[in-house]
Design a protein around this motif. Structure first.
Motif, PDB file in Angstrom:
ATOM      1  N   ILE A   1      21.967  28.157  86.925  1.00 32.42           N
ATOM      2  CA  ILE A   1      21.465  27.132  86.000  1.00 32.42           C
ATOM      3  C   ILE A   1      21.019  27.866  84.738  1.00 32.42           C
ATOM      4  CG2 ILE A   1      19.718  25.349  85.653  1.00 32.42           C
ATOM      5  CD1 ILE A   1      19.507  25.126  88.694  1.00 32.42           C
ATOM      6  N   THR A   2      21.349  27.290  83.571  1.00 33.63           N
ATOM      7  CA  THR A   2      20.957  28.028  82.359  1.00 33.63           C
ATOM      8  C   THR A   2      19.517  27.714  81.996  1.00 33.63           C
ATOM      9  OG1 THR A   2      21.735  26.309  80.906  1.00 33.63           O
ATOM     10  CG2 THR A   2      23.279  28.089  81.367  1.00 33.63           C
ATOM     11  N   GLU A   3      18.993  28.658  81.269  1.00 38.13           N
ATOM     12  CA  GLU A   3      17.620  28.586  80.800  1.00 38.13           C
ATOM     13  C   GLU A   3      17.374  27.289  80.005  1.00 38.13           C
ATOM     14  OE1 GLU A   3      15.254  31.314  77.647  1.00 38.13           O
ATOM     15  OE2 GLU A   3      17.219  31.919  78.339  1.00 38.13           O
ATOM     16  N   THR A   4      18.316  26.960  79.103  1.00 33.37           N
ATOM     17  CA  THR A   4      18.124  25.772  78.245  1.00 33.37           C
ATOM     18  C   THR A   4      18.091  24.484  79.067  1.00 33.37           C
ATOM     19  OG1 THR A   4      20.465  25.988  77.805  1.00 33.37           O
ATOM     20  CG2 THR A   4      18.988  26.524  75.994  1.00 33.37           C
ATOM     21  N   ALA A   5      18.915  24.458  80.145  1.00 37.95           N
ATOM     22  CA  ALA A   5      18.953  23.244  80.967  1.00 37.95           C
ATOM     23  C   ALA A   5      17.582  22.996  81.587  1.00 37.95           C
ATOM     24  CB  ALA A   5      19.994  23.385  82.055  1.00 37.95           C
ATOM     25  N   ILE A   6      16.927  24.065  81.998  1.00 40.45           N
ATOM     26  CA  ILE A   6      15.632  23.910  82.653  1.00 40.45           C
ATOM     27  C   ILE A   6      14.568  23.518  81.633  1.00 40.45           C
ATOM     28  CG2 ILE A   6      13.847  25.136  83.958  1.00 40.45           C
ATOM     29  CD1 ILE A   6      16.193  26.921  85.012  1.00 40.45           C
ATOM     30  N   MET A   7      14.684  24.120  80.471  1.00 41.32           N
ATOM     31  CA  MET A   7      13.673  23.917  79.427  1.00 41.32           C
ATOM     32  C   MET A   7      13.448  22.448  79.054  1.00 41.32           C
ATOM     33  SD  MET A   7      11.795  26.083  78.401  1.00 41.32           S
ATOM     34  CE  MET A   7      11.170  25.334  76.911  1.00 41.32           C
ATOM     35  N   THR A   8      14.538  21.656  79.040  1.00 40.58           N
ATOM     36  CA  THR A   8      14.405  20.292  78.523  1.00 40.58           C
ATOM     37  C   THR A   8      13.515  19.410  79.384  1.00 40.58           C
ATOM     38  OG1 THR A   8      16.582  19.989  79.446  1.00 40.58           O
ATOM     39  CG2 THR A   8      16.465  20.040  77.056  1.00 40.58           C
ATOM     40  N   ASP A   9      13.467  19.714  80.689  1.00 44.42           N
ATOM     41  CA  ASP A   9      12.564  18.912  81.517  1.00 44.42           C
ATOM     42  C   ASP A   9      12.096  19.780  82.677  1.00 44.42           C
ATOM     43  OD1 ASP A   9      11.184  17.087  82.940  1.00 44.42           O
ATOM     44  OD2 ASP A   9      12.781  15.569  83.019  1.00 44.42           O
ATOM     45  N   ILE A  10      11.125  20.610  82.373  1.00 46.66           N
ATOM     46  CA  ILE A  10      10.715  21.638  83.334  1.00 46.66           C
ATOM     47  C   ILE A  10      10.253  21.040  84.666  1.00 46.66           C
ATOM     48  CG2 ILE A  10       9.007  23.464  83.766  1.00 46.66           C
ATOM     49  CD1 ILE A  10       9.263  24.191  80.839  1.00 46.66           C
ATOM     50  N   ALA A  11       9.450  20.020  84.591  1.00 48.93           N
ATOM     51  CA  ALA A  11       8.871  19.465  85.826  1.00 48.93           C
ATOM     52  C   ALA A  11       9.964  18.991  86.775  1.00 48.93           C
ATOM     53  CB  ALA A  11       7.944  18.316  85.470  1.00 48.93           C
ATOM     54  N   LYS A  12      10.905  18.244  86.214  1.00 47.27           N
ATOM     55  CA  LYS A  12      11.976  17.677  87.054  1.00 47.27           C
ATOM     56  C   LYS A  12      12.866  18.794  87.622  1.00 47.27           C
ATOM     57  CE  LYS A  12      15.649  14.354  86.952  1.00 47.27           C
ATOM     58  NZ  LYS A  12      16.771  14.019  86.109  1.00 47.27           N
ATOM     59  N   GLN A  13      13.222  19.744  86.761  1.00 45.45           N
ATOM     60  CA  GLN A  13      14.123  20.810  87.208  1.00 45.45           C
ATOM     61  C   GLN A  13      13.436  21.721  88.224  1.00 45.45           C
ATOM     62  OE1 GLN A  13      16.858  19.901  86.586  1.00 45.45           O
ATOM     63  NE2 GLN A  13      16.474  18.700  84.722  1.00 45.45           N
ATOM     64  N   ASN A  14      12.157  21.917  87.989  1.00 42.74           N
ATOM     65  CA  ASN A  14      11.399  22.740  88.934  1.00 42.74           C
ATOM     66  C   ASN A  14      11.430  22.132  90.323  1.00 42.74           C
ATOM     67  OD1 ASN A  14      10.007  25.049  89.247  1.00 42.74           O
ATOM     68  ND2 ASN A  14       8.198  24.412  88.090  1.00 42.74           N
ATOM     69  N   ASP A  15      11.299  20.834  90.349  1.00 43.03           N
ATOM     70  CA  ASP A  15      11.327  20.114  91.615  1.00 43.03           C
ATOM     71  C   ASP A  15      12.683  20.268  92.286  1.00 43.03           C
ATOM     72  OD1 ASP A  15      10.381  18.088  93.527  1.00 43.03           O
ATOM     73  OD2 ASP A  15      11.999  16.886  92.624  1.00 43.03           O
ATOM     74  N   LEU A  16      13.736  20.122  91.490  1.00 38.19           N
ATOM     75  CA  LEU A  16      15.095  20.252  92.019  1.00 38.19           C
ATOM     76  C   LEU A  16      15.321  21.666  92.560  1.00 38.19           C
ATOM     77  CD1 LEU A  16      18.074  19.124  92.257  1.00 38.19           C
ATOM     78  CD2 LEU A  16      18.473  20.159  90.016  1.00 38.19           C
ATOM     79  N   ILE A  17      14.906  22.639  91.753  1.00 39.44           N
ATOM     80  CA  ILE A  17      15.107  24.038  92.160  1.00 39.44           C
ATOM     81  C   ILE A  17      14.390  24.306  93.495  1.00 39.44           C
ATOM     82  CG2 ILE A  17      14.510  26.434  91.553  1.00 39.44           C
ATOM     83  CD1 ILE A  17      14.965  25.537  88.593  1.00 39.44           C
ATOM     84  N   ARG A  18      13.177  23.779  93.567  1.00 43.96           N
ATOM     85  CA  ARG A  18      12.399  23.998  94.798  1.00 43.96           C
ATOM     86  C   ARG A  18      13.104  23.379  96.007  1.00 43.96           C
ATOM     87  NH1 ARG A  18       6.908  22.722  93.017  1.00 43.96           N
ATOM     88  NH2 ARG A  18       7.240  24.487  91.618  1.00 43.96           N
ATOM     89  N   ARG A  19      13.625  22.204  95.815  1.00 46.20           N
ATOM     90  CA  ARG A  19      14.311  21.536  96.940  1.00 46.20           C
ATOM     91  C   ARG A  19      15.567  22.299  97.333  1.00 46.20           C
ATOM     92  NH1 ARG A  19      15.913  15.871  96.245  1.00 46.20           N
ATOM     93  NH2 ARG A  19      15.973  16.237  94.005  1.00 46.20           N
ATOM     94  N   LEU A  20      16.298  22.789  96.332  1.00 48.52           N
ATOM     95  CA  LEU A  20      17.520  23.545  96.633  1.00 48.52           C
ATOM     96  C   LEU A  20      17.166  24.838  97.371  1.00 48.52           C
ATOM     97  CD1 LEU A  20      19.474  23.021  93.275  1.00 48.52           C
ATOM     98  CD2 LEU A  20      20.226  22.248  95.532  1.00 48.52           C
ATOM     99  N   GLN A  21      16.092  25.460  96.906  1.00 55.05           N
ATOM    100  CA  GLN A  21      15.676  26.709  97.564  1.00 55.05           C
ATOM    101  C   GLN A  21      15.262  26.440  99.007  1.00 55.05           C
ATOM    102  OE1 GLN A  21      12.701  27.798  94.684  1.00 55.05           O
ATOM    103  NE2 GLN A  21      13.971  29.470  93.859  1.00 55.05           N
ATOM    104  N   GLN A  22      14.539  25.337  99.179  1.00 57.19           N
ATOM    105  CA  GLN A  22      14.113  24.995 100.533  1.00 57.19           C
ATOM    106  C   GLN A  22      15.303  24.747 101.443  1.00 57.19           C
ATOM    107  OE1 GLN A  22      11.403  21.798  99.848  1.00 57.19           O
ATOM    108  NE2 GLN A  22       9.764  23.227  99.249  1.00 57.19           N
TER     109      GLN A  22
END
Ligand code: C2E
Ligand code: MG
Ligand code: MG
Length: 759
Positions: free
Chosen positions: A634-655
């Motif tokens: 995932i690129t840095e810019t993609a995460i930047m636009t909506d950190i909270a939402k992407q963080n949640d997604l990343i966490r779920r994928l990691q889990q």
């Protein structure tokens, strides 16, 4: 006395003959009715004269009988004439038959009397030396005749009186006059009957009566009626009518003309009215079938008139006057103007409609063939969203506001229109174009409603008109085409159409258009670039797409990926590549190479348009592979636009067991800040740090810091774009874990990769 009577009787007969001759000229039922009366009328006069002059008893007796018979006929015809005159429709053939039967009976009685003298008798009376005649005397049987003739009179009067009370004012005269004439004659006749004199003065009344009936029935009343009716009709029309006599004096003006000209009901004066401006009162003779359309400007509004003049000549071509009709067309003009306005202007914004804008722009271009013009089209990027969120009334307010802004700033040479939805178009001479104004306009659209501010992004596409042969609509298309290339951009609000941009747009469209076909034809292929660990062990590869276009040959992902992203079709390609990568992983798994992973790229757009989590979960389930072997970039810019939402997604994928990598780290603006916010498994350091030769010391220092920081945050480091041994050594020294770059290998085809690394 007798001679006087004879002269008078002769005059009466001449008068009746004259009436007859006149009536024959009219071809109508009334005239025919009068003609019919004249015969018994003349007969009555003749018999009355015979009665007066004869000394012969039998002749006098016969004359008396015939006199009474013809009186009956006269009154019968008077009744039939009256019925026609008052306009009753006699379907009463039966009643007429009865009348004729009675007439015949009356005649029979009279003839019977000739032989029996039981109805009346006569006796010779000598009044004086000059006057002697047979006087008649009636018996009870005469009552039949009297009853019969007076019944006829009664019916006649009844018809006339009925009509007098059941008709309009102007017709009443017509019936009263005839009723009076008949009344006078009947009274005179009754006196004669009562006195039994041989001198029937009532027959003199026939002449007067006949003439008057003729005159009233056929001449005066119809003419008078015609005049009165015409006057009423003329007063009633919706056109103004003014009539002048031969001396150009106004003799008639109807109500409508008075209203139009503001002349009061008594006056016939045109001085001081608008009519004075139309016609030269002293030369009305000169107007022959003249029509003028006149526009009268007043302070408050414009009024429109259509005036038709004509002179009137008599049958010998003598000028006897003139007239003119006036039509006040103001309301009509307003209606047409309004309709035209409605058809050509948008109801909401008041600007030209699309079609009318095209027409007006074309007209302006034709009128100024030597000036250079710009076609400027605008669009609001998030208008629909605002419309949905706040309501269309608010959306309408915004459109009106924009329209107003264009209107306020427009110069007279500009043409501007509303193109529907959230689009506007402006045709403006190039030398009047002020980029600053448009820039300000584009950034100025912020609206606040109920304490919430909405920022609307207004974009302008500008096409300079060099080729006037193309239709205005195509000019607009070009402006819009170019506008679409910046729609959504945060920095650029105005874009100019150039041939180069146009070709790019065409190429972009071609590539997007070819995507579906290319996917079906399997023109896209995965290339793999190995990733190597610090101890030179292959740990996996990054899957990079390659397009082998049948015509264009090899197309670089650097070219088509950004286009597919911009046009929102990247998800189709990404999902396809993810499938291919999973299929490969599955094969490797089956071949016992579960230790190898593949990194796939996730376009930033996909994070918003796809349910990425669901898709990857389905993929690993479907291909029966371990999530840890599928690494997600995932690129840095993609995460930047909506950190909270992407963080949640990343966490779920990691889990779920996936490895999430942050691609191109360092190429964005706030990379370090991001590390604080996001916890990914792997940081892929962008090759930009390795490329930069001018600030090599700075880059190294940053790299060192980033790597240290990541380590402390428990994140693995992959260095991208490693090309030299020095870089490898240096990165090893800094603590980098994995390398990817040309130094090890370029992205290569799967077959080549497997041959090289999996044998
Ligand atoms: P990326 O994900 O950062 O991929 C790495 C790019 O660096 C690849 O370019 C690769 O060929 C290039 N590269 C690798 N080693 C070196 C080196 O030593 N020196 C230099 N100069 N370049 C090196 P590529 O394949 O042209 O891909 C470009 C970009 O296109 C990728 O950057 C990625 O963002 C995107 N991309 C490629 N395939 C896909 C895909 O399937 N889906 C999506 N969404 N994007 C993709
Ligand atoms: Mg990548
Ligand atoms: Mg990268």
């Amino acid at each position: 006395m007798k001679m006087t009577m004879l002269v008078l009787a002769t005059i009466v007969i001449i008068c009746l003959c004259f009436c007859y001759a006149r009536c024959r000229k009219y071809d109508n039922a009334v005239a025919r009715g009068i003609c019919k009366m004249i015969f018994p009328g003349i007969a009555t006069v003749i018999f009355a004269m015979v009665m007066l002059f004869t000394r012969h008893r039998n002749i006098s007796m016969l004359a008396h009988s015939l006199y009474f018979i013809s009186t009956g006929w006269l009154l019968s015809f008077l009744l039939t004439y009256t019925i026609v005159y008052v306009g009753m429709k006699p379907k009463e053939k039966i009643k007429y038959s009865l009348m004729y039967l009675l007439l015949a009976s009356d005649a029979a009685f009279m003839i019977y009397n000739f032989f029996t003298e039981k109805v009346f008798t006569i006796s010779y009376i000598i009044y004086s030396e000059e006057l002697s005649y047979y006087k008649f005397e009636v018996f009870p049987l005469f009552t039949f005749h009297a009853f019969f003739v007076y019944s006829l009179v009664v019916f006649t009067f009844a018809a006339l009186i009925y009509k007098i009370f059941h008709t309009g004012n102007i017709y009443r005269k017509k019936y009263i006059s005839v009723a009076l004439i008949v009344g006078i004659i009947v009274v005179a006749n009754a006196i004669f009957m009562f006195l039994g004199d041989a001198i029937d003065f009532s027959v003199l009344g026939y002449a007067v009566g006949g003439l008057l009936i003729y005159y009233y029935s056929l001449v005066y009343i119809p003419t008078e009626l015609k005049h009165q009716t015409l006057a009423l009709v003329a007063d009633d029309t919706t056109e103004g009518l003014i009539i002048f006599d031969e001396n150009n004096e106004c003799i008639y003006m109807n109500n409508c003309a008075r209203k139009i000209l503001g002349v009061d009901s008594e006056s016939l004066k045109l001085t001081g009215t608008v009519a004075e401006e139309w016609l030269d009162i002293h030369n009305l003779k000169n107007y022959k079938n003249t029509v003028i359309n006149y526009r009268h400007n007043t302070v408050s509004d414009d009024r429109y008139y259509k005036i038709s003049f004509n002179r009137i000549d008599d049958e010998k071509n003598y000028y006897i006057g003139s007239y003119f009709f006036i039509q006040d067309l103001t309301a009509e003009h307003r209606r047409i103007d309004e309709e035209h306005y409605k058809a050509t202007h948008n109801g909401l914004t008041g600007l030209y409609t699309t079609e009318h804008f095209f027409d007006m722009a074309e007209k302006a271009l034709k009128e100024h063939p030597d000036d250079t013009y710009l076609m400027i089209c605008s669009d609001i990027s998030n208008f629909k969203l605002v419309n949905d969120l706040v309501g269309w009334e608010y959306g309408n307010e915004v459109l009106v506001h924009i329209a107003e802004a264009f209107r306020m700033s427009a110069t007279p040479d500009e043409v501007y229109g509303y193109m529907g939805s959230d689009r506007f178009a402006i045709l403006i001479p190039k030398d009047q174009y002020d980029e600053t104004w448009f820039k300000a306009m584009a950034s100025d659209i912020t609206y606040t409603k109920e304490d919430i501010s909405y920022v609307l992004n207004l974009y302008f596409g500008i096409y300079e008109i060099n080729d006037r042969s193309i239709p205005v609509s195509v000019m607009c298309d070009r402006a819009y085409m170019i506008l679409n290339t910046i729609k959504g951009s945060y920095t650029q609000r105005i874009v100019y159409y150039t041939d180069e941009v146009r070709e790019n747009v065409i190429r972009e469209n071609e590539l997007v258009g070819a995507l579906d076909g290319a996917l079906n034809n399997e023109e896209f292929e995965i290339y793999l670039q190995p990733q190597v660990s610090i101890d030179r062990k292959l740990i996996g590869a990054e899957a990079l797409v390659r397009w082998k276009h049948p015509e264009k040959g090899f197309v670089s992902p650097g070219e088509f990926i950004p286009i597919f992203e911009k046009k929102n079709v990247i998800s189709k390609l990404d999902v396809y590549i993810w499938h291919r990568a999973c299929r490969l992983l599955k094969r490797w798994k089956d071949e016992g190479r579960e230790d190898l992973s593949i990194s796939v790229n996730i376009s930033p757009k996909n994070l918003y348009t796809l349910d990425v989590y669901r898709i990857f979960m389905d993929l690993v389930a479907r291909y029966e592979i371990e999530p840890k072997n599928l690494r997600l970039e995932i690129t840095e810019t993609a995460i930047m636009t909506d950190i909270a939402k992407q963080n949640d997604l990343i966490r779920r994928l990691q889990q779920a067991g996936f490895f999430v990598e942050m691609d191109d780290f360092g190429s964005g603006y706030s990379s370090l800040n991001m590390l604080k916010e996001i916890s990914v498994d792997v940081i892929k350091i962008d090759r930009i740090f390795l490329e930069d030769s001018t600030n090599i010391e700075r880059s190294r220092f940053i790299l060192e810091t980033v790597i240290k920081l990541s380590k402390q945050l428990n994140m693995e480091i992959i260095a991208e774009g490693v090309e030299t041994k020095e870089q490898v050594d240096f990165l090893t020294e800094l603590g980098c874990d994995i390398f990817q770059g040309y130094y090890f290998d370029k992205p290569i085809s799967v077959a080549e990769f497997e041959e090289k690394y999996l044998q």
